[in-house]
Design a protein around this motif. Structure first.
Motif, PDB file in Angstrom:
ATOM      1  N   PRO A 203     -74.005 -88.567 -14.542  1.00 28.62           N
ATOM      2  CA  PRO A 203     -74.258 -89.215 -15.953  1.00 28.62           C
ATOM      3  C   PRO A 203     -75.418 -88.650 -16.816  1.00 28.62           C
ATOM      4  N   GLU A 204     -75.322 -88.687 -18.004  1.00 29.59           N
ATOM      5  CA  GLU A 204     -76.421 -88.384 -18.914  1.00 29.59           C
ATOM      6  C   GLU A 204     -77.818 -88.695 -18.621  1.00 29.59           C
ATOM      7  N   LYS A 205     -78.833 -87.736 -18.642  1.00 30.40           N
ATOM      8  CA  LYS A 205     -80.079 -87.902 -18.156  1.00 30.40           C
ATOM      9  C   LYS A 205     -80.805 -88.598 -19.361  1.00 30.40           C
TER      10      LYS A 205
ATOM     11  N   LYS B 153     -91.581 -92.525  -9.819  1.00 26.53           N
ATOM     12  CA  LYS B 153     -91.262 -93.778 -10.735  1.00 26.53           C
ATOM     13  C   LYS B 153     -89.860 -94.366 -10.700  1.00 26.53           C
ATOM     14  N   VAL B 154     -89.802 -95.700 -10.393  1.00 25.51           N
ATOM     15  CA  VAL B 154     -88.234 -96.339 -10.636  1.00 25.51           C
ATOM     16  C   VAL B 154     -88.500 -96.755 -12.054  1.00 25.51           C
ATOM     17  N   CYS B 155     -87.290 -96.539 -12.905  1.00 23.33           N
ATOM     18  CA  CYS B 155     -87.418 -96.883 -14.203  1.00 23.33           C
ATOM     19  C   CYS B 155     -86.087 -97.757 -14.753  1.00 23.33           C
ATOM     20  N   LEU B 156     -86.393 -98.470 -15.757  1.00 21.85           N
ATOM     21  CA  LEU B 156     -85.309 -99.213 -16.501  1.00 21.85           C
ATOM     22  C   LEU B 156     -85.219 -98.518 -17.671  1.00 21.85           C
ATOM     23  N   VAL B 157     -83.910 -97.931 -17.938  1.00 20.35           N
ATOM     24  CA  VAL B 157     -83.590 -96.742 -18.788  1.00 20.35           C
ATOM     25  C   VAL B 157     -82.477 -97.451 -20.087  1.00 20.35           C
TER      26      VAL B 157
ATOM     27  N   ASP C 251     -77.033-101.591 -23.042  1.00 19.80           N
ATOM     28  CA  ASP C 251     -76.644-101.069 -21.784  1.00 19.80           C
ATOM     29  C   ASP C 251     -77.829-100.599 -20.948  1.00 19.80           C
ATOM     30  N   THR C 252     -78.135-100.931 -19.837  1.00 16.55           N
ATOM     31  CA  THR C 252     -79.236-100.117 -19.226  1.00 16.55           C
ATOM     32  C   THR C 252     -78.958 -99.710 -17.765  1.00 16.55           C
ATOM     33  N   GLU C 253     -79.669 -98.677 -17.276  1.00 18.87           N
ATOM     34  CA  GLU C 253     -79.356 -98.120 -16.076  1.00 18.87           C
ATOM     35  C   GLU C 253     -80.821 -98.135 -15.355  1.00 18.87           C
ATOM     36  N   ILE C 254     -80.816 -97.830 -13.949  1.00 20.37           N
ATOM     37  CA  ILE C 254     -81.799 -97.589 -13.049  1.00 20.37           C
ATOM     38  C   ILE C 254     -81.883 -96.263 -12.568  1.00 20.37           C
ATOM     39  N   TRP C 255     -82.916 -95.523 -12.800  1.00 20.94           N
ATOM     40  CA  TRP C 255     -83.269 -94.140 -12.827  1.00 20.94           C
ATOM     41  C   TRP C 255     -84.503 -93.858 -12.140  1.00 20.94           C
TER      42      TRP C 255
ATOM     43  N   LEU D 146     -80.023 -93.972 -10.003  1.00 20.50           N
ATOM     44  CA  LEU D 146     -79.968 -94.751  -8.703  1.00 20.50           C
ATOM     45  C   LEU D 146     -78.729 -95.902  -8.831  1.00 20.50           C
ATOM     46  N   THR D 147     -78.690 -96.661  -9.882  1.00 21.40           N
ATOM     47  CA  THR D 147     -77.896 -97.741  -9.920  1.00 21.40           C
ATOM     48  C   THR D 147     -77.619 -98.041 -11.484  1.00 21.40           C
ATOM     49  N   LYS D 148     -76.401 -98.742 -11.761  1.00 25.22           N
ATOM     50  CA  LYS D 148     -76.103 -99.086 -13.091  1.00 25.22           C
ATOM     51  C   LYS D 148     -76.795-100.425 -13.521  1.00 25.22           C
ATOM     52  N   THR D 149     -77.248-101.393 -12.466  1.00 22.41           N
ATOM     53  CA  THR D 149     -77.328-102.544 -12.599  1.00 22.41           C
ATOM     54  C   THR D 149     -78.929-103.005 -12.080  1.00 22.41           C
ATOM     55  N   PHE D 150     -79.671-103.701 -12.273  1.00 23.53           N
ATOM     56  CA  PHE D 150     -81.056-104.132 -11.389  1.00 23.53           C
ATOM     57  C   PHE D 150     -80.568-104.842 -10.184  1.00 23.53           C
TER      58      PHE D 150
END
Length: 241
Positions: free
Chosen positions: A80-82, A102-106, A117-121, A132-136
């Protein structure tokens, strides 16, 4: 409202239930408790945005956007795009990871309007991004599954966890650390026991007793006469006494 974005539905429901949480657990070595596991989700007040302010107080100090490396290949193949530290993305810190990253909501698309639309990086200490994942909700399950072990997020990077962290994984989560083995050999941890062979009824063959060989008639008569003679002699002896 301050950042003109809306929380994802699952994260919003989480914050409606509890304003963040922190769970730590320890192990006892030589009767001394040692902190080991840590599971953290920042509260709403600590859900700080990254990349928007300067790292230092100096007026000409560089920001995270200035330190971003644009030479990395993005969005090629299945990758996926960073995220970006500039205005193209909105990044909020969910977990400081005890200084290991750091675990971030992006929100990856913030221009011209912030996409819902959000992802977890995961952002490591070298400022490299790891998906990491697509959803919280999926990230929350990962957090619980890995027990908050030190550096567990690095299991989803190309260079993996440190040798010290791998020892803790081998002790508390031996299958989780062997994710490559699970992906290569799907049946490596499957019980290959064949119940038909284990519970197969074993027919015991009866043990045949060997019959003594038949004796000739003459020998039987001589044996009988010898036995009668012994019996008569014993009777005579008893009568004499």
């Amino acid at each position: 409202q301050k950042n003109s974005c809306v929380l994802p539905e699952d994260l919003k429901n989480f914050y409606l239930m509890t304003d963040g949480f922190q769970i730590t657990w320890s192990v006892k070595t030589d009767d001394t408790p040692m902190p080991l596991g840590s599971m953290v989700i920042n509260s709403v007040s600590k859900l700080c945005r990254l990349g928007g302010s300067s790292m230092y107080t100096l007026p000409s100090a560089p920001t995270l956007a200035d330190l971003e490396d644009d030479t990395d290949e993005e969005g090629n193949g299945d990758k996926p795009e960073k995220p970006h530290f500039d205005s193209r993305s909105l990044i909020f810190e969910l977990d400081p990871c005890n200084g290991n990253g750091k675990v971030c909501l992006v929100y990856k698309h913030a221009e011209p309007v912030v996409s819902p639309d959000t992802e977890i990086w995961f952002l490591d200490r070298a400022l490299y991004w790891h998906f990491l994942t697509k959803t919280f909700t999926a990230y929350y399950r990962l957090l619980i599954t890995h027990l908050g072990l030190p550096q567990w997020q690095y299991a989803f990077t190309s260079y993996g966890v440190s040798p010290q962290a791998k020892q803790w994984f081998n002790m508390y989560k031996p299958i989780t650390i062997n994710t490559a083995l699970l992906s290569e050999e799907a049946d490596s941890f499957v019980n290959k026991l064949d119940p038909n062979k284990v519970f197969k009824s074993k027919n015991k063959t009866p043990v045949l007793k060997k019959k003594p060989p038949p004796q000739p008639p003459g020998s039987q008569k001589s044996h009988t006469s010898t036995t009668s003679a012994k019996t008569s002699s014993l009777a005579g002896n008893s009568s004499r006494k």
